[in-house]
Scaffold this motif. Structure first.
Motif, mmCIF file in Angstrom:
data_model
loop_
_atom_site.group_PDB
_atom_site.id
_atom_site.type_symbol
_atom_site.label_atom_id
_atom_site.label_comp_id
_atom_site.label_asym_id
_atom_site.label_seq_id
_atom_site.Cartn_x
_atom_site.Cartn_y
_atom_site.Cartn_z
ATOM 1 N N ARG A 198 15.710 -15.472 26.034
ATOM 2 C CA ARG A 198 15.434 -16.006 27.533
ATOM 3 C C ARG A 198 15.239 -14.941 28.347
ATOM 4 O O ARG A 198 16.082 -13.643 28.181
ATOM 5 N N PHE A 221 7.722 -17.979 15.558
ATOM 6 C CA PHE A 221 8.264 -18.738 16.709
ATOM 7 C C PHE A 221 8.106 -20.226 16.266
ATOM 8 O O PHE A 221 7.339 -20.634 15.451
ATOM 9 N N ARG A 240 10.193 -22.894 18.293
ATOM 10 C CA ARG A 240 10.301 -24.044 19.369
ATOM 11 C C ARG A 240 10.671 -23.132 20.838
ATOM 12 O O ARG A 240 11.134 -22.071 21.014
ATOM 13 N N GLN A 241 10.508 -24.225 21.887
ATOM 14 C CA GLN A 241 10.818 -23.919 23.279
ATOM 15 C C GLN A 241 11.601 -24.845 23.845
ATOM 16 O O GLN A 241 11.168 -25.883 23.710
ATOM 17 N N ASN A 290 9.963 -15.136 31.675
ATOM 18 C CA ASN A 290 9.537 -15.932 30.711
ATOM 19 C C ASN A 290 8.082 -15.440 30.013
ATOM 20 O O ASN A 290 7.347 -16.176 29.693
ATOM 21 N N ASP A 327 13.617 -22.661 29.341
ATOM 22 C CA ASP A 327 13.390 -21.385 29.603
ATOM 23 C C ASP A 327 13.625 -20.509 28.235
ATOM 24 O O ASP A 327 13.379 -19.208 28.122
ATOM 25 N N TYR A 328 14.010 -21.048 27.172
ATOM 26 C CA TYR A 328 14.540 -20.377 25.887
ATOM 27 C C TYR A 328 13.412 -20.496 24.901
ATOM 28 O O TYR A 328 12.951 -21.662 24.483
ATOM 29 N N GLY A 329 13.240 -19.402 24.083
ATOM 30 C CA GLY A 329 12.293 -19.466 22.760
ATOM 31 C C GLY A 329 13.190 -19.164 21.633
ATOM 32 O O GLY A 329 14.194 -18.380 21.690
ATOM 33 N N LEU A 374 6.832 -16.786 26.706
ATOM 34 C CA LEU A 374 6.681 -18.492 26.716
ATOM 35 C C LEU A 374 5.131 -18.505 27.289
ATOM 36 O O LEU A 374 4.984 -17.986 28.408
ATOM 37 N N PRO A 375 4.623 -19.477 26.727
ATOM 38 C CA PRO A 375 4.625 -20.388 25.712
ATOM 39 C C PRO A 375 4.628 -19.321 24.248
ATOM 40 O O PRO A 375 4.139 -18.224 24.421
ATOM 41 N N GLY A 376 5.541 -19.654 23.398
ATOM 42 C CA GLY A 376 5.586 -18.653 22.263
ATOM 43 C C GLY A 376 4.826 -18.384 21.365
ATOM 44 O O GLY A 376 3.673 -19.152 21.294
ATOM 45 N N TRP A 384 13.132 -18.131 17.601
ATOM 46 C CA TRP A 384 12.189 -17.453 16.481
ATOM 47 C C TRP A 384 12.832 -17.488 15.356
ATOM 48 O O TRP A 384 14.514 -17.497 15.144
#
Length: 303
Positions: free
Chosen positions: A230, A247, A249-250, A234, A253-255, A237-239, A257
């Motif tokens: 995070r 990548f 998922r999101q 951001n 506010d976390y991505g 994101l989007p990742g 990998w």
């Protein structure tokens, strides 16, 4: 060379037409916590029972401190402490009476210090039937330690315990290890094995599928390392895929990998954050768990 106190070589054990243990070999060092993992029927308890002298092997050899459990029973009793998977005592017996009984069998003075160590007041009038599952587990472990054994076998030591009881048993196991006691434990709790064991062997259908430290076993699997990140702005994101990090998922506010090379992927992600003039607020790197590797091995055998 490290000294081994438990040695199993080409162990075979059959029950009628069923081969429960099919030629397994492993060695355990002095002062090591060694875990046997596997699904039901994999051969864990049978292996331990051969080491305890309760089962006679149909092939191979087992040694505990150089002792053959089948021929040197008296010496084995002084060397080995055992907490069985399923054990019980007379309903009306009290912890102090149980300790006196076991110590009399070993021809040693009662070990009330062990009752204190495991939170079992020697003066308690509580009977066995009145004790909680956790108290009973601690009592059986205290009894297993009465003769100051060099090796302790624990078969599903925390099965059925609540969180507090499990934590207390884990702490007791750590204390034993620090005092130089060698511990063999069979467990279905992967997190328990990953936390407590120096090395583990995963048994599948009576054979050892893999053996090593938890880190070695998980790193050898097909699972990928997770990177959870995070940033303040951001910027990622989007990742998207970055370097060797894929990548997946999101969440808010976390991505997240996935990658095979954690070091290179973390560097690539941080370089991207730096180029964007952003700041990292949270970074987590999670390698595959022992449970994930365990399921991979079991499912591979079933396919």
């Amino acid at each position: 060379m490290d000294e081994y106190i438990v040695e199993v070589q080409d162990l075979v054990k059959r029950y009628a037409n069923l081969t429960a243990v099919n030629g397994i070999s492993f060695k355990v060092k002095k002062g090591e916590v060694f875990g046997l993992l596997g699904p039901n029927g994999a051969g864990k308890t049978t292996t331990l029972e051969c080491l305890e002298g309760l089962r006679r092997p149909d092939g191979g050899t087992v040694r505990v401190g150089g002792i053959d459990p089948q021929t040197d029973v008296r010496k084995l009793r002084k060397l080995l402490g055992v907490q069985l998977q399923n054990s019980s005592m007379p309903d009306s017996i009290r912890p102090s009476e149980a300790m006196e009984l076991i110590c009399a069998w070993h021809r040693i003075p009662p070990r009330r210090d062990l009752l204190n160590m495991f939170g079992l007041d020697p003066q308690s009038r509580k009977q066995y039937r009145e004790m909680s599952t956790g108290q009973k587990r601690r009592l059986h472990l205290a009894l297993a330690l009465a003769c100051d054994p060099a090796v302790v076998i624990l078969d599903e030591p925390t099965a059925g315990l609540d969180v507090q009881g499990r934590a207390q048993l884990h702490e007791a196991i750590r204390r034993l290890r620090h005092s130089g006691v060698t511990i063999l434990m069979a467990t279905h709790d992967m997190a328990e094995a990953e936390t407590l064991c120096d090395r583990v062997a995963i048994l599948v259908r009576g054979r050892i599928a893999t053996i090593g430290t938890p880190a070695q076993i998980t790193s050898a699997g097909l699972g990928e390392t997770r990177i959870i990140l995070r940033t303040q702005k951001n910027c990622l994101l989007p990742g998207r895929d970055i370097g060797g990090a894929r990548f997946v998922r999101q969440e808010e506010d976390y991505g997240t990998w996935l990658c095979r090379d954690a070091a290179a992927s973390v560097v690539a992600l941080l370089q991207e954050v730096q180029r964007a003039g952003d700041t990292v607020e949270d970074l987590r790197v999670e390698r595959p768990s022992l449970e994930e590797r365990f399921l991979e091995l079991v499912e591979r055998d079933a396919s």
